[in-house]
Design an enzyme around this catalytic site. Structure first.
Site, PDB file in Angstrom:
ATOM      1  N   HIS A 115       0.838  -1.212   0.000  1.00  0.00           N
ATOM      2  CA  HIS A 115       0.000   0.000   0.000  1.00  0.00           C
ATOM      3  C   HIS A 115       0.872   1.260   0.000  1.00  0.00           C
ATOM      4  CE1 HIS A 115      -3.727   2.274   1.148  1.00  0.00           C
ATOM      5  NE2 HIS A 115      -2.831   3.088   1.686  1.00  0.00           N
ATOM      6  N   GLU A 116       1.778   1.344   0.936  1.00  0.00           N
ATOM      7  CA  GLU A 116       2.644   2.533   1.014  1.00  0.00           C
ATOM      8  C   GLU A 116       3.565   2.611  -0.197  1.00  0.00           C
ATOM      9  OE1 GLU A 116       1.747   4.675   3.036  1.00  0.00           O
ATOM     10  OE2 GLU A 116       0.562   3.442   4.413  1.00  0.00           O
TER      11      GLU A 116
ATOM     12  N   HIS B 264       1.761   4.464  -2.875  1.00  0.00           N
ATOM     13  CA  HIS B 264       1.884   5.915  -2.681  1.00  0.00           C
ATOM     14  C   HIS B 264       3.265   6.398  -3.135  1.00  0.00           C
ATOM     15  CE1 HIS B 264      -1.796   6.890  -0.558  1.00  0.00           C
ATOM     16  NE2 HIS B 264      -1.582   6.028   0.414  1.00  0.00           N
TER      17      HIS B 264
ATOM     18  N   GLU C 120      -4.694   7.864  -2.977  1.00  0.00           N
ATOM     19  CA  GLU C 120      -5.216   6.623  -2.406  1.00  0.00           C
ATOM     20  C   GLU C 120      -5.517   5.613  -3.523  1.00  0.00           C
ATOM     21  OE1 GLU C 120      -4.925   6.698   0.777  1.00  0.00           O
ATOM     22  OE2 GLU C 120      -5.879   4.797   1.330  1.00  0.00           O
TER      23      GLU C 120
END
Lengths: 506, 506
Positions: B268-269, B272, B298
């Site tokens: 997830h990170e 980003h 997001e």
């Protein structure tokens, strides 16, 4: 007027606090660049550091700063300021006057020269070719001569440069102190090199990095380094950095084929860090919240590295833990063999690799050259020859190349002239301070042997650390020892310690 | 005039560059505070961050900024500016107008309220006592209502708040999109919860931290995360931060009794981070050098976490490595069992622990409450009751306490109203973008299965990342998909994926 004074004092302190805040941000970026910042971000980060540094410089020479200085320096107002404000004012005033005297265009030219000279120096060193660096070094010396012209000088032109790093120390003092030191060390060194050398092979066997780290952390804790106000990281060139007393970071280097780099390097940087961690909280936000001079800072790191870390008692207490960490390399190496090995004295070419006895001679070579340059007695073009002659005269070794000679240090390429003496002063200060400490705590040796190090740290904090820059180096020395700079304590220490280690019948 | 224009444009860009430099320093201090800054230095460091942040704010509302905006906004001058300068000007102008409309005294009062409210919220949450927080929340809502009065609004008062996080998105759009989403998810969720649940016991067995790290690093590399422009560290609350495209750092959290936290958190990170690493270099030094909105950011993290990280093909390729890292806990767990377990759907109380299907419902609860508050249809005092009713209605669960209900999120205590919808928008955007990607690369599933992820990253960079803030969210969506916001792709994805996983005969 009292109302105005109070308003101005408060505004002045807010103004300098902002400068300190910018410096703290710069300090963190510096630390980060050296401990693991991603390499593709470095160029951009350097620009950010440049922006913030320019801001600090602009603030230090601004009209606003000038107005604060003029207003608060009026005798009746100055006398009514708090002690901290007075000392802060003295500090920024000195910077202001120094910076304001250089014509801005000339300063800019100098900054550009510095950054070019550093990369040229690197190339010259890699190629061991002094001629590449020579024209840059000539210009750097020229600029600094002109700056001395702007700033003025007392007694000797070189004094103005010394004052930047070690206020109160002059050529007159150094000539006296360094010649005493040299005249004592050179014959002692002769005896030592004639004597049988200790066995050191075991020092270079494999010592796992993780175990070195474990030992380093243990020693830092024993020294009283506060891990809630700091952290230990790994870098190519170890350093300590005080961002504020609650955040003082240490770095070290682990060499698996020579554990001494990490062990003594960590203790050394830990000594610097204890200084910065224990500056009085009331100095936070002022330019007084750091070590008072390069030399006094170095006295703290050297005190711990040599007077504690190379003390026989320290190893009576720590050798078995080191043996456990290091493993079989210590088989058959008795405590006394170990102690002699870590205190081996060997004249060598490179300053940063020198032992404690030959180290001051490396500094004296540089001191004499710098003094000669700024008094027009030495020319830059002759430096390689002069360097080699002095090295041979004082240390009995002759560089095989300029890379291992005159080009070895980065300092000159950044225009740092007058800095080197601080390293030797650190040794002299440390020995003087240690003598005062022993008078206050006669069981010093026993305390070291028992690992009872906190009262030692406490004593250093009470007498040195807490004051930050509110006391000048010589003021600290006089308050603590009752004396001015005196090399005799260091000389006695060398004689006693190395007569024993080398079993000299002096 | 052309000369002046050029001079002004250059000065303007220098001015905004300085703001970005300060922001970069602030960003590094923020990262450092979360990854290991010594705790006794935190208070002082917060002051430094405060000083630099005030500087940035002052620069954004200064007379100098006003003069730049006035000058460069003149139509003939604006038209002659470079594209990047035009977009930069639009960006700072929006901030300027927003900030300049609030009376300074009122803004200061609000900032103080924010920081008090955050600590009160923490206390209220710890004690599960909404009444403590209620008066602060009332004031925060009041302030924001007044701000909307200053700023003005179109259509619905809440639009003004939405615009801060997701420009172009309005209540009209969200009402439509969220109701479609809710009406599809709620019945699907009912079927899923009625179906037999996958076995998940093995997820909670001991998985050594070092092995989790090894796996996380491996996946980041495969995603195309550039370790020369970033690093992975450990924190309590994982995040990604882009200091500049050459320095985008990721943090993760290792829980030895649930490896999913690290594995899916890192992906997830990492999503980003890929966004921030691949913004065009020409935007460095402008406010355009970051993701265009919360929602699009997001969409990138969720794309990687769910469409790649929870893709069956991804695990066909990675399950054996995970098994090697994790050891015996995977004994007897076939790929299909594993795939079903990591995609389990379970209605629960806490948003940040929710699975991908129930997550949007948590957001819709918050959206409806915020919209009601700012249109005077809901009062703060009724929030606990309304929260619990909505949770029960949409998710079929009722909070056992306000700590697990209305007090769970930090956002409102900081005055962040209008932020929550971005989380759900991220899912919707991601599903739309994925659909466009599959049209461009029909063998998407096969590529994921073969670990051929770089073309996927490349596509995202070409279509989204490179633009930074030069394109608005809806502009990106239209350019890439030819459509406006459309929840159907997400709904189809949920239906297809969970019908298979839960073996529903829909």
């Amino acid at each position: 007027m009292t109302q105005t004074k109070i308003a101005t004092e408060k505004e002045f302190l807010e103004y300098v606090k902002k400068m300190q805040h910018l410096n703290e941000a710069i300090g963190l970026m510096y630390w980060d660049l050296r401990t693991g910042a991603p390499k593709k971000g470095v160029e951009q980060r350097s620009e950010v550091i440049g922006t913030l540094s320019s801001d600090v410089f602009a603030m230090s020479t601004s009209d606003e700063m000038k107005a604060f200085i003029n207003e608060l320096s009026k005798p009746d107002i100055y006398d009514s300021l708090s002690h901290v404000t007075q000392k802060t004012l003295d500090e920024v005033k000195k910077d202001f006057e120094r910076n304001a005297k250089i014509p801005p265009a000339e300063f800019k030219e100098y900054v550009i020269l510095q950054s070019k000279a550093e990369s040229i120096w690197e190339e010259a060193k890699n190629n061991s070719d002094f001629s590449l660096f020579q024209p840059y070094l000539e210009k750097l010396v020229e600029f600094n001569k002109r700056f001395i012209g702007y700033w003025g000088y007392e007694g000797n032109k070189y004094n103005t440069l010394l004052d930047m790093y070690e206020p109160g120390i002059t050529v007159e003092i150094l000539d006296d102190v360094f010649s005493k030191l040299r005249e004592s060390i050179v014959p002692l060194l002769q005896k030592v090199t004639d004597a049988p050398q200790p066995e050191t092979k075991f020092l270079f066997e494999h010592f796992p990095k993780e175990k070195q780290k474990e030992f380093s952390l243990h020693v830092l804790k024993e020294m009283g380094y506060d891990f809630n106000s700091g952290r230990l990281d790994e870098t190519v060139h170890p350093f300590a950095i005080g961002l504020n007393p609650g955040d003082v970071r240490v770095t070290t280097k682990y060499m698996e084929n020579d554990f001494r780099t990490a062990v003594f390097g960590t203790i050394h940087e830990g000594g610097h860090a204890l200084y910065e961690q224990n500056i009085s909280q009331e100095l936070i936000g002022t330019p007084l919240c750091s070590g008072t001079s390069m030399g006094i800072h170095e006295s703290q790191s050297l005190f711990w590295e040599n007077f504690i870390g190379r003390h026989k008692g320290f190893w009576k207490n720590h050798y078995s833990m080191l043996q456990q960490c290091g493993g079989s390399q210590f088989n058959g190496v008795e405590l006394d063999d170990y102690y002699r090995a870590i205190n081996i004295v060997e004249p060598s070419l490179i300053r940063i690799e020198a032992d404690e006895m030959t180290y001051p001679l490396h500094v004296i070579v540089r001191y004499e050259i710098e003094k000669g340059l700024f008094n027009d007695e030495i020319e830059v073009k002759d430096l390689p020859r002069i360097w080699n002659e002095k090295m041979n005269e004082y240390l009995g070794v002759t560089p095989d190349s300029d890379a291992n000679g005159v080009l070895q240090d980065v300092h000159w390429s950044g225009g740092s002239f007058g800095y080197f003496p601080s390293y030797a002063l650190g040794y002299i200060y440390a020995a003087q301070l240690k003598n005062a400490m022993i008078e206050a705590m006669p069981d010093f040796d026993q305390m070291v042997e028992q690992g009872n190090l906190l009262p030692i740290k406490q004593w250093l904090t009470e007498n040195i650390h807490q004051y930050g820059k509110t006391k000048k180096p010589i003021e600290i020395l006089k308050d603590v020892t009752g004396e001015s700079l005196n090399p005799d304590y260091l000389i006695s220490y060398f004689k006693a310690k190395y007569s024993e280690i080398y079993r000299l019948n002096s």
